[in-house]
Motif scaffolding. Sequence first.
Motif, PDB file in Angstrom:
ATOM      1  N   ASN A  37      19.949   2.602  -3.925  1.00 44.01           N
ATOM      2  CA  ASN A  37      18.867   2.242  -4.837  1.00 44.01           C
ATOM      3  C   ASN A  37      19.414   1.682  -6.149  1.00 44.01           C
ATOM      4  O   ASN A  37      20.276   2.287  -6.790  1.00 44.01           O
ATOM      5  CB  ASN A  37      17.993   3.463  -5.118  1.00 44.01           C
TER       6      ASN A  37
ATOM      7  N   LEU B 106      21.989  -7.563  -7.158  1.00 46.63           N
ATOM      8  CA  LEU B 106      22.078  -8.681  -6.232  1.00 46.63           C
ATOM      9  C   LEU B 106      23.459  -9.325  -6.277  1.00 46.63           C
ATOM     10  O   LEU B 106      23.947  -9.846  -5.279  1.00 46.63           O
ATOM     11  CB  LEU B 106      20.995  -9.710  -6.567  1.00 46.63           C
TER      12      LEU B 106
ATOM     13  N   ALA C 107      16.251  -0.121  -3.175  1.00 44.46           N
ATOM     14  CA  ALA C 107      15.790  -1.462  -3.527  1.00 44.46           C
ATOM     15  C   ALA C 107      16.912  -2.210  -4.235  1.00 44.46           C
ATOM     16  O   ALA C 107      17.680  -1.615  -5.003  1.00 44.46           O
ATOM     17  CB  ALA C 107      14.551  -1.403  -4.411  1.00 44.46           C
ATOM     18  N   LEU C 108      17.020  -3.511  -3.972  1.00 45.42           N
ATOM     19  CA  LEU C 108      17.965  -4.371  -4.681  1.00 45.42           C
ATOM     20  C   LEU C 108      17.323  -4.830  -5.980  1.00 45.42           C
ATOM     21  O   LEU C 108      16.125  -5.103  -6.026  1.00 45.42           O
ATOM     22  CB  LEU C 108      18.310  -5.595  -3.832  1.00 45.42           C
ATOM     23  N   ARG C 109      18.145  -4.950  -7.040  1.00 44.55           N
ATOM     24  CA  ARG C 109      17.582  -5.361  -8.319  1.00 44.55           C
ATOM     25  C   ARG C 109      18.493  -6.366  -9.002  1.00 44.55           C
ATOM     26  O   ARG C 109      19.710  -6.357  -8.823  1.00 44.55           O
ATOM     27  CB  ARG C 109      17.389  -4.147  -9.230  1.00 44.55           C
TER      28      ARG C 109
ATOM     29  N   LEU D 134      14.025  -9.000 -10.702  1.00 46.70           N
ATOM     30  CA  LEU D 134      13.518  -8.846  -9.341  1.00 46.70           C
ATOM     31  C   LEU D 134      13.789  -7.445  -8.833  1.00 46.70           C
ATOM     32  O   LEU D 134      14.773  -6.805  -9.214  1.00 46.70           O
ATOM     33  CB  LEU D 134      14.191  -9.849  -8.403  1.00 46.70           C
ATOM     34  N   SER D 135      12.944  -6.980  -7.938  1.00 44.37           N
ATOM     35  CA  SER D 135      13.154  -5.726  -7.234  1.00 44.37           C
ATOM     36  C   SER D 135      12.752  -5.944  -5.789  1.00 44.37           C
ATOM     37  O   SER D 135      11.592  -6.236  -5.496  1.00 44.37           O
ATOM     38  CB  SER D 135      12.322  -4.600  -7.858  1.00 44.37           C
ATOM     39  N   CYS D 136      13.738  -5.841  -4.885  1.00 43.82           N
ATOM     40  CA  CYS D 136      13.498  -6.168  -3.476  1.00 43.82           C
ATOM     41  C   CYS D 136      13.695  -4.920  -2.620  1.00 43.82           C
ATOM     42  O   CYS D 136      14.821  -4.398  -2.536  1.00 43.82           O
ATOM     43  CB  CYS D 136      14.468  -7.246  -3.003  1.00 43.82           C
ATOM     44  N   PRO D 137      12.645  -4.432  -1.982  1.00 46.93           N
ATOM     45  CA  PRO D 137      12.791  -3.281  -1.087  1.00 46.93           C
ATOM     46  C   PRO D 137      13.747  -3.603   0.057  1.00 46.93           C
ATOM     47  O   PRO D 137      13.834  -4.742   0.522  1.00 46.93           O
ATOM     48  CB  PRO D 137      11.365  -3.047  -0.564  1.00 46.93           C
ATOM     49  N   VAL D 138      14.493  -2.607   0.497  1.00 50.06           N
ATOM     50  CA  VAL D 138      15.440  -2.786   1.594  1.00 50.06           C
ATOM     51  C   VAL D 138      14.709  -2.546   2.916  1.00 50.06           C
ATOM     52  O   VAL D 138      14.072  -1.498   3.088  1.00 50.06           O
ATOM     53  CB  VAL D 138      16.629  -1.823   1.440  1.00 50.06           C
ATOM     54  N   PRO D 139      14.796  -3.484   3.866  1.00 43.45           N
ATOM     55  CA  PRO D 139      13.915  -3.420   5.036  1.00 43.45           C
ATOM     56  C   PRO D 139      14.344  -2.482   6.160  1.00 43.45           C
ATOM     57  O   PRO D 139      13.503  -2.091   6.969  1.00 43.45           O
ATOM     58  CB  PRO D 139      13.916  -4.869   5.533  1.00 43.45           C
TER      59      PRO D 139
END
Length: 321
Positions: A11, A15, A49-51, A55-60
Amino acid sequence: MVERLAVVVFNGVSLGIMSFAFGVFDMATAQGELPGLDVRVVGGEPDAALRGGGLSCPVPYDLAAVRGADLVIVPNWRSPFERPPEDLLEALRAAHARGARVAGLCSGAFVLAAAGLLDDRPATTHWGLAPLLAEQFPKVKVDASALYVDDGDVLTSGGGAAGMDLALHLIRTLCGADVAIRLAKGMVLPPHRPGGQAQYIESPIPEVPEEDPVAETMTWALSKLDTTMPVAELAQRAHMSRRNYDRRFREITGTTPATWLTHQRVIRAQRLLESTTLPVDQVARYCGFSSAAALRPHFRRLVGVAPASYRDSFGMAGSLS
């Protein structure tokens, strides 16, 4: 052949760090060099999540992707003083047991060590973290200087761009040198930096008062590296006996005058190999060595590769090819 790549993140990971983790593989798939490669970004803990850049991108993907992967990369770990999640450690052990290769980049080596995958194996990490890795995991054979270590099914790398070096190395072993060279040129990277090459070579110039006679001789010596310079001459210049000079020199630098001089000569050779096209034999003479043959063992010992190999990676001609 690697068909399933799992990149484990935690978490808040940036990036930018992720680009070292699988940017080379992503470029390879985009250029059609690794057709069919399934790359999955996996959360090493719940709600990862990547940040970066707002940006904040949930990990799939979850840890099931680790257990089924052919190659698992752990690009970093947030704190060497915090134990990684047990569920992740179990998943890494399971993946390794079923034949996956597992790689830890930079502080990611601490995750592999916590899983027991580095026990009695050679490994590296960022040079600044290496003493801590050795202290916390005494079974690991830590090499603080190496760019990366390939121990077959378990791999580790130093910090930053060393992770990209390891990725290119993996692609070279999977797809051949031609593919790795094409990718490196496309990314404007050195096509091959051997894993044993030093992460960096430090110039041990201490901070001491300029009026210190030993410090003065060190400054003077740096301007005379192309000449023969007996240590006795340095002691004489400092108006000290050889014994007292050697003792004071070691107090300041932690090493002997002769070792320090050799180190400085190698550093100068590095700079000349990077910035000029002079023949290696001439570089050696400019640095106080009688020939390229005399320079080579010292250069290899301190830098990790031969002078010619170093120039291939960092020299002017290599950077323009």
